[in-house]
Each structure stands twice: as structure tokens, then as C-alpha cells.
Design an enzyme around this catalytic site. Structure first.
Site, mmCIF file in Angstrom:
data_model
loop_
_atom_site.group_PDB
_atom_site.id
_atom_site.type_symbol
_atom_site.label_atom_id
_atom_site.label_comp_id
_atom_site.label_asym_id
_atom_site.label_seq_id
_atom_site.Cartn_x
_atom_site.Cartn_y
_atom_site.Cartn_z
ATOM 1 N N CYS A 1 51.129 42.829 42.532
ATOM 2 C CA CYS A 1 50.403 41.881 41.926
ATOM 3 C C CYS A 1 49.021 42.135 41.789
ATOM 4 C CB CYS A 1 50.476 40.545 42.458
ATOM 5 S SG CYS A 1 49.566 39.136 41.703
ATOM 6 N N CYS B 1 47.734 37.277 34.698
ATOM 7 C CA CYS B 1 48.670 38.247 35.380
ATOM 8 C C CYS B 1 47.916 39.724 35.060
ATOM 9 C CB CYS B 1 49.946 38.196 34.735
ATOM 10 S SG CYS B 1 51.203 39.546 35.372
#
Length: 290
Positions: free
Chosen positions: A85, A228
Site C-alpha cells: 500500500c 490509492c
């Protein structure tokens, strides 16, 4: 009671739990409860701060880089484990520094273990920059269908440690009209799923040597998020791929939660890609996981 910290990177938010010795076993149900925005703390995922030496997954990180003391155990909001991530790792490092668990001097890097391998993080003008490592085209051009999109569009599969499919749209209006709460349908469906990014290149595409693109994303296991990090990287790589060999290696990616920087650069093992952006800690608290 378990102590937690809430943090975010450009609106992509996380519940951070410090578990340095790996004593806490977070179940999928507990992660879902923590991330529930009505009955829990509310977040796109959970970051468990744990020493690489304390969990089985950390062995590979230490074998790759013995100085990777800390492992980012990241879970999606649905409780599933995720490889990487890009926003989360910046928040993870910011937590380590603010809590005194690590130091990061200007010009130096801090290696962090992840399920996608070790990632090096350094300070940047906007917060932190992460060397996301090598990337590659995942192959194929699956068709993507999404609510608010009149016809299916071809996507480009890109792997940056986790899988993505990037879909180009023709206008800002098309991007704004999407409903990304339902999961976009990919045909054929990638094994294990993928994050799906919808992008609109700016007009002009390049300003002062920097490429410009807008993006929205549906993250697998989460839904639409305000940002993101790996998706921003995949989007910049995809637009550069479509634009051709004269496209720039620096990109500005606008997401609903802010702006992220992406930079492609050569390394000994091939081209790497870097992600830069802010990280913030919002508040601390305690919660009963039972």
C-alpha cells in the site's frame, strides 16, 4: 483494550495498531469491525506495526534486507491481507518516527518489510518518498465495466507489487459520473482480483516537463477510496505507456484526496518507480476488540 492511532495519506485512511512483538493475532472479523465506518473506528485498512523478526512473513524481508527491522502488516477493510500500500507505507513510517520506534535522517532511507518485498522510504518535500521497486506489465487488456460508464472500456494490467487494471476515459465528466461503490467488472477477471483505476490525462498532458493525470479508484477488498498510492503509480505508468517513448518520467496524479507525485528512474535491476506524498496522524484512542 487495544490502543490505536488513526492516520491517512491524501485521504486514504488507516487504523494503526502497534504490536512490536507480534503478540496480537488480528482476525478478519476484527479488522472488518475496526474499519467499519458506522460501528468501528472507520478506515480503508489496518496497519499493524510489528518487528520483522516477530512474524513468519518477516523472514523474507530480513533475508532480503537485514536492516528491515519493521514489517507493515497491511489488511484491507474486508480483512484480507494485501501485498503493498503506497499511501499506507508513508503513514506507517510517519508513525514509526513520531512514536520514536525509528529514526530517518535527511538523505537516508528506512527499509520496511512488506508482503511485496522490502521498500525503501526517505523524506521528501511533500512528506515521504517510497521506492516502489520494479514494475511490469501484467499482460492482456481486460474489458472494464463500471456503473455510470455507457460502454465497456479496455484496461491495461500493471503490477507494482499488487495488481492493477488502468482504464483511460475521454473526459473529466466521464470520470465524475462514475459510481465506483459497486465493484467494476473485469472480463476476463484476473485471478485474485485487482484494483481498478479510471484515469483522464490532462490537456495539455505535459506541463513544465511533468505529466498530469486525474484518477479515481476502486480498491479490491475496500471499495472506492479517496486515494490509492499504488494506483497512482500504476496510472502514471499506464498513461506514459500509452503516450509513447517521449513521455516524461515525472508525473503529478490528482486523486479525490489530494495530489501524489510519481517518478520513474533507472536502477541496477531495471526501472524503478517512486511515489511521494504526505502522511498525517489524526488521533489516538483505545478500543475493545472483543
Amino acid at each position: 483494550m487495544v490502543a490505536f492511532t488513526k492516520g491517512h495519506g491524501t485521504g486514504n485512511d488507516f487504523v494503526i495498531i502497534e504490536d512490536v512483538d507480534g503478540a496480537l493475532e488480528l482476525t478478519s472479523t476484527q479488522v472488518q469491525a475496526l474499519c467499519d465506518r458506522n460501528f468501528g473506528v472507520g478506515a480503508d485498512g489496518v496497519l499493524r506495526v510489528v518487528r520483522s523478526s516477530a512474524i513468519p512473513e518477516g523472514a523474507a524481508a530480513l533475508a532480503e534486507e537485514p536492516d528491515a527491522e519493521w514489517f507493515m502488516d497491511y489488511r484491507n477493510a474486508d480483512g484480507t491481507a494485501a501485498q503493498m500500500c503506497g499511501n499506507g507505507i508513508r503513514v506507517f513510517v510517519h508513525y514509526l518516527l513520531r512514536s520514536g520506534l525509528a529514526n530517518l535522517e535527511a538523505g537516508s532511507t528506512l527499509p520496511i518489510g512488506t508482503r511485496a518485498g522490502v521498500r525503501d522510504v526517505m523524506r521528501s518535500e511533500t512528506g515521504y518518498q517510497v521506492d516502489m521497486g520494479r514494475w511490469h506489465l501484467a499482460g492482456g487488456e481486460p474489458l472494464a465495466r463500471a456503473a455510470g460508464l455507457s460502454v465497456a472500456r479496455p484496461g491495461l494490467g500493471i503490477d507494482v507489487g499488487n495488481p492493477h487494471v488502468v482504464v483511460a476515459l475521454a473526459s473529466d465528466e466521464e470520470l465524475d459520473d462514475l459510481d465506483l461503490n459497486p465493484m467494476p467488472i473485469l472480463e476476463p477477471a484476473p485471478t485474485g482480483g485487482a484494483n481498478v483505476e479510471f484515469v483522464v490525462p490532462a490537456e495539455p498532458l505535459v506541463r513544465d516537463g511533468v505529466g498530469q493525470v486525474r484518477m479515481r479508484v476502486h480498491e479490491r477488498g475496500v471499495g472506492e477510496t479517496l486515494s490509492c498510492g499504488t494506483g497512482a503509480v500504476a496510472s502514471a505508468l499506464a498513461v506514459r505507456h500509452w503516450a509513447g517513448t517521449r513521455a516524461p518520467s515525472q508525473w503529478r496524479v490528482e486523486v479525490p484526496g489530494g495530489v501524489l507525485g510519481v517518478r520513474m528512474f533507472p536502477a541496477e535491476d531495471g526501472e524503478h518507480v517512486g511515489l511521494s506524498g504526505p502522511a498525517q496522524l489524526v488521533y489516538r484512542g483505545e478500543i475493545d476488540l472483543a
